[in-house]
Design a protein around this motif. Structure first.
Motif, PDB file in Angstrom:
ATOM      1  N   VAL A  61       0.841  -1.203   0.000  1.00 31.93           N
ATOM      2  CA  VAL A  61       0.000   0.000   0.000  1.00 31.93           C
ATOM      3  C   VAL A  61       0.879   1.256   0.000  1.00 31.93           C
ATOM      4  O   VAL A  61       0.612   2.221  -0.734  1.00 31.93           O
ATOM      5  CB  VAL A  61      -0.949   0.011   1.216  1.00 31.93           C
ATOM      6  CG1 VAL A  61      -1.855   1.240   1.175  1.00 31.93           C
ATOM      7  CG2 VAL A  61      -1.791  -1.262   1.243  1.00 31.93           C
ATOM      8  N   ILE A  62       1.916   1.250   0.822  1.00 34.70           N
ATOM      9  CA  ILE A  62       2.842   2.391   0.879  1.00 34.70           C
ATOM     10  C   ILE A  62       3.483   2.618  -0.483  1.00 34.70           C
ATOM     11  O   ILE A  62       3.533   3.745  -0.991  1.00 34.70           O
ATOM     12  CB  ILE A  62       3.926   2.168   1.949  1.00 34.70           C
ATOM     13  CG1 ILE A  62       3.311   2.171   3.346  1.00 34.70           C
ATOM     14  CG2 ILE A  62       5.009   3.256   1.854  1.00 34.70           C
ATOM     15  CD1 ILE A  62       4.273   1.723   4.435  1.00 34.70           C
ATOM     16  N   HIS A  63       3.968   1.542  -1.091  1.00 35.43           N
ATOM     17  CA  HIS A  63       4.646   1.663  -2.389  1.00 35.43           C
ATOM     18  C   HIS A  63       3.695   2.186  -3.469  1.00 35.43           C
ATOM     19  O   HIS A  63       4.093   3.008  -4.306  1.00 35.43           O
ATOM     20  CB  HIS A  63       5.216   0.306  -2.804  1.00 35.43           C
ATOM     21  CG  HIS A  63       6.291  -0.180  -1.891  1.00 35.43           C
ATOM     22  ND1 HIS A  63       6.862  -1.431  -1.985  1.00 35.43           N
ATOM     23  CD2 HIS A  63       6.917   0.428  -0.850  1.00 35.43           C
ATOM     24  CE1 HIS A  63       7.781  -1.576  -1.050  1.00 35.43           C
ATOM     25  NE2 HIS A  63       7.825  -0.463  -0.351  1.00 35.43           N
ATOM     26  N   ARG A  64       2.446   1.734  -3.443  1.00 36.99           N
ATOM     27  CA  ARG A  64       1.467   2.190  -4.435  1.00 36.99           C
ATOM     28  C   ARG A  64       1.209   3.685  -4.280  1.00 36.99           C
ATOM     29  O   ARG A  64       1.145   4.421  -5.277  1.00 36.99           O
ATOM     30  CB  ARG A  64       0.178   1.393  -4.293  1.00 36.99           C
ATOM     31  CG  ARG A  64      -0.871   1.733  -5.342  1.00 36.99           C
ATOM     32  CD  ARG A  64      -1.963   0.677  -5.417  1.00 36.99           C
ATOM     33  NE  ARG A  64      -2.690   0.547  -4.163  1.00 36.99           N
ATOM     34  CZ  ARG A  64      -2.619  -0.529  -3.377  1.00 36.99           C
ATOM     35  NH1 ARG A  64      -1.831  -1.539  -3.693  1.00 36.99           N
ATOM     36  NH2 ARG A  64      -3.330  -0.584  -2.263  1.00 36.99           N
ATOM     37  N   LYS A  65       1.064   4.154  -3.054  1.00 37.98           N
ATOM     38  CA  LYS A  65       0.801   5.568  -2.821  1.00 37.98           C
ATOM     39  C   LYS A  65       2.016   6.427  -3.182  1.00 37.98           C
ATOM     40  O   LYS A  65       1.869   7.545  -3.688  1.00 37.98           O
ATOM     41  CB  LYS A  65       0.384   5.793  -1.367  1.00 37.98           C
ATOM     42  CG  LYS A  65      -1.029   5.295  -1.067  1.00 37.98           C
ATOM     43  CD  LYS A  65      -1.472   5.680   0.334  1.00 37.98           C
ATOM     44  CE  LYS A  65      -2.935   5.297   0.552  1.00 37.98           C
ATOM     45  NZ  LYS A  65      -3.862   6.126  -0.274  1.00 37.98           N
ATOM     46  N   ILE A  66       3.218   5.917  -2.911  1.00 43.36           N
ATOM     47  CA  ILE A  66       4.432   6.636  -3.306  1.00 43.36           C
ATOM     48  C   ILE A  66       4.474   6.784  -4.821  1.00 43.36           C
ATOM     49  O   ILE A  66       4.738   7.868  -5.357  1.00 43.36           O
ATOM     50  CB  ILE A  66       5.696   5.899  -2.806  1.00 43.36           C
ATOM     51  CG1 ILE A  66       5.832   6.052  -1.285  1.00 43.36           C
ATOM     52  CG2 ILE A  66       6.947   6.439  -3.502  1.00 43.36           C
ATOM     53  CD1 ILE A  66       6.944   5.210  -0.682  1.00 43.36           C
ATOM     54  N   PHE A  67       4.198   5.692  -5.524  1.00 43.58           N
ATOM     55  CA  PHE A  67       4.226   5.719  -6.989  1.00 43.58           C
ATOM     56  C   PHE A  67       3.204   6.719  -7.537  1.00 43.58           C
ATOM     57  O   PHE A  67       3.503   7.484  -8.458  1.00 43.58           O
ATOM     58  CB  PHE A  67       3.934   4.319  -7.531  1.00 43.58           C
ATOM     59  CG  PHE A  67       3.994   4.228  -9.031  1.00 43.58           C
ATOM     60  CD1 PHE A  67       5.210   4.226  -9.699  1.00 43.58           C
ATOM     61  CD2 PHE A  67       2.827   4.170  -9.770  1.00 43.58           C
ATOM     62  CE1 PHE A  67       5.262   4.156 -11.085  1.00 43.58           C
ATOM     63  CE2 PHE A  67       2.861   4.101 -11.154  1.00 43.58           C
ATOM     64  CZ  PHE A  67       4.085   4.095 -11.815  1.00 43.58           C
ATOM     65  N   LEU A  68       2.008   6.747  -6.960  1.00 38.41           N
ATOM     66  CA  LEU A  68       0.978   7.671  -7.422  1.00 38.41           C
ATOM     67  C   LEU A  68       1.387   9.124  -7.193  1.00 38.41           C
ATOM     68  O   LEU A  68       1.139   9.994  -8.034  1.00 38.41           O
ATOM     69  CB  LEU A  68      -0.345   7.380  -6.702  1.00 38.41           C
ATOM     70  CG  LEU A  68      -1.057   6.089  -7.112  1.00 38.41           C
ATOM     71  CD1 LEU A  68      -2.260   5.830  -6.206  1.00 38.41           C
ATOM     72  CD2 LEU A  68      -1.495   6.145  -8.567  1.00 38.41           C
ATOM     73  N   GLN A  69       2.028   9.399  -6.052  1.00 40.09           N
ATOM     74  CA  GLN A  69       2.483  10.767  -5.787  1.00 40.09           C
ATOM     75  C   GLN A  69       3.599  11.180  -6.739  1.00 40.09           C
ATOM     76  O   GLN A  69       3.655  12.332  -7.181  1.00 40.09           O
ATOM     77  CB  GLN A  69       2.933  10.902  -4.331  1.00 40.09           C
ATOM     78  CG  GLN A  69       1.784  10.871  -3.335  1.00 40.09           C
ATOM     79  CD  GLN A  69       2.189  11.346  -1.953  1.00 40.09           C
ATOM     80  OE1 GLN A  69       3.109  12.161  -1.798  1.00 40.09           O
ATOM     81  NE2 GLN A  69       1.507  10.852  -0.924  1.00 40.09           N
ATOM     82  N   VAL A  70       4.481  10.241  -7.049  1.00 43.15           N
ATOM     83  CA  VAL A  70       5.553  10.527  -8.016  1.00 43.15           C
ATOM     84  C   VAL A  70       4.950  10.869  -9.376  1.00 43.15           C
ATOM     85  O   VAL A  70       5.354  11.838 -10.025  1.00 43.15           O
ATOM     86  CB  VAL A  70       6.514   9.328  -8.132  1.00 43.15           C
ATOM     87  CG1 VAL A  70       7.469   9.516  -9.316  1.00 43.15           C
ATOM     88  CG2 VAL A  70       7.320   9.159  -6.850  1.00 43.15           C
ATOM     89  N   CYS A  71       3.967  10.080  -9.815  1.00 42.93           N
ATOM     90  CA  CYS A  71       3.300  10.340 -11.099  1.00 42.93           C
ATOM     91  C   CYS A  71       2.627  11.709 -11.103  1.00 42.93           C
ATOM     92  O   CYS A  71       2.676  12.442 -12.095  1.00 42.93           O
ATOM     93  CB  CYS A  71       2.272   9.249 -11.387  1.00 42.93           C
ATOM     94  SG  CYS A  71       2.991   7.631 -11.753  1.00 42.93           S
ATOM     95  N   LYS A  72       2.007  12.050  -9.973  1.00 43.02           N
ATOM     96  CA  LYS A  72       1.335  13.348  -9.854  1.00 43.02           C
ATOM     97  C   LYS A  72       2.328  14.494 -10.035  1.00 43.02           C
ATOM     98  O   LYS A  72       2.065  15.456 -10.767  1.00 43.02           O
ATOM     99  CB  LYS A  72       0.661  13.441  -8.489  1.00 43.02           C
ATOM    100  CG  LYS A  72       0.039  14.792  -8.179  1.00 43.02           C
ATOM    101  CD  LYS A  72      -0.502  14.825  -6.754  1.00 43.02           C
ATOM    102  CE  LYS A  72      -0.979  16.219  -6.376  1.00 43.02           C
ATOM    103  NZ  LYS A  72      -1.443  16.283  -4.964  1.00 43.02           N
ATOM    104  N   HIS A  73       3.486  14.392  -9.390  1.00 45.75           N
ATOM    105  CA  HIS A  73       4.492  15.452  -9.511  1.00 45.75           C
ATOM    106  C   HIS A  73       5.077  15.501 -10.919  1.00 45.75           C
ATOM    107  O   HIS A  73       5.380  16.580 -11.439  1.00 45.75           O
ATOM    108  CB  HIS A  73       5.605  15.241  -8.485  1.00 45.75           C
ATOM    109  CG  HIS A  73       5.198  15.536  -7.073  1.00 45.75           C
ATOM    110  ND1 HIS A  73       4.696  16.756  -6.692  1.00 45.75           N
ATOM    111  CD2 HIS A  73       5.217  14.763  -5.948  1.00 45.75           C
ATOM    112  CE1 HIS A  73       4.416  16.742  -5.394  1.00 45.75           C
ATOM    113  NE2 HIS A  73       4.723  15.546  -4.927  1.00 45.75           N
ATOM    114  N   PHE A  74       5.217  14.341 -11.542  1.00 40.71           N
ATOM    115  CA  PHE A  74       5.731  14.303 -12.921  1.00 40.71           C
ATOM    116  C   PHE A  74       4.769  15.031 -13.860  1.00 40.71           C
ATOM    117  O   PHE A  74       5.187  15.838 -14.694  1.00 40.71           O
ATOM    118  CB  PHE A  74       5.917  12.855 -13.371  1.00 40.71           C
ATOM    119  CG  PHE A  74       6.335  12.737 -14.810  1.00 40.71           C
ATOM    120  CD1 PHE A  74       7.658  12.941 -15.175  1.00 40.71           C
ATOM    121  CD2 PHE A  74       5.406  12.429 -15.804  1.00 40.71           C
ATOM    122  CE1 PHE A  74       8.041  12.850 -16.506  1.00 40.71           C
ATOM    123  CE2 PHE A  74       5.789  12.336 -17.128  1.00 40.71           C
ATOM    124  CZ  PHE A  74       7.119  12.549 -17.488  1.00 40.71           C
TER     125      PHE A  74
END
Length: 238
Positions: A90-103
């Motif tokens: 769950v942590i990794h999924r949320k990190i990935f989504l935040q990275v995509c958002k900033h990109f």
């Protein structure tokens, strides 16, 4: 966009370094903050943790007693593994989504605050530079005992549960020694901020991504032409 990761050991001063980046307008994705959010009462992770560890690790408010949970997992490697299985995906999924958002927002670069970067190897292939915040072992132990009011034994268990600091330093591009003053640590972090701001690496990443997208576009275009032409070139005879 490129990614800079901050890691280190427990009580080495990662939060101090992350704050320097935040103060200079650089977004920081904080794994510890996400870890606290996903175990709030009523969440899926909360229910799973309660099922595995029982009501003994709950506070009267129904929030998870982090100290009680920590005592349980640092005394039992199997329990620590079970907790990781519940929370890490769950942590990794949320990190990935935040990275995509900033990109997608057009940021040049961002920071990931990942205490267990080397242990989990999350997003390692996408990280441009790694910063390890370290301090001498005696300072780390003293800070942890004072900060969390742990006994010497409990503090050592938590430190020993993580990858040794010297191994993290060996695999890092930058090492910030936080054994001294906070001012010295902040100055070291600020120098890295300036270096990253001067970097043109984000342009190389965007050019590479553009090339990939153009390549995919050409493939789709020619496949579309092939599948449109073939049916038209076939004649049926009675």
């Amino acid at each position: 966009m490129f990614i800079v990761a901050i890691t280190g050991g427990i009580a080495t001063g990662k939060s101090t370094v992350s704050q320097v980046f935040l103060d200079n307008g650089i977004p920081v994705v904080d794994a510890d903050k996400i870890a606290r959010e996903i175990v709030q009462p009523g969440t899926t992770c909360w229910h799973k943790i309660r099922q595995v560890f029982g009501d003994e690790i709950l506070l009267p408010t129904k929030e998870i007693n982090r100290e009680a949970l920590g005592t349980a997992i640092f005394s039992d490697k199997q329990l620590r593994g079970k907790l990781n299985q519940i929370t890490h995906p769950v942590i990794h999924r949320k990190i990935f989504l935040q990275v995509c958002k900033h990109f997608m927002s057009g940021r040049s670069w961002i920071v990931l605050d990942l205490p267990l970067l080397f242990e989990t190897e999350i997003l390692m292939e996408f990280i441009y530079k790694i910063i390890t915040v370290a301090c001498d072992s005696e300072t780390q132990l003293t800070r942890l005992m004072q900060r969390n009011e742990y006994s010497t034994e409990d503090a050592k268990k938590r430190i020993e549960a993580q990858m040794p600091l010297d191994k993290k330093c060996e695999q890092s591009h930058f090492v910030i020694d936080n054994s001294g003053s906070i001012e010295a640590t902040k100055e070291a972090a600020l120098r890295i901020v300036q270096l990253m701001n001067d970097s043109k690496h984000h342009w190389r990443n965007r050019v590479t991504l553009l090339g990939i997208l153009l390549g995919l576009g050409l493939v789709i275009y020619y496949l579309n032409r092939i599948f449109n032409i073939i049916p038209n070139s076939v004649t049926l005879t009675e």
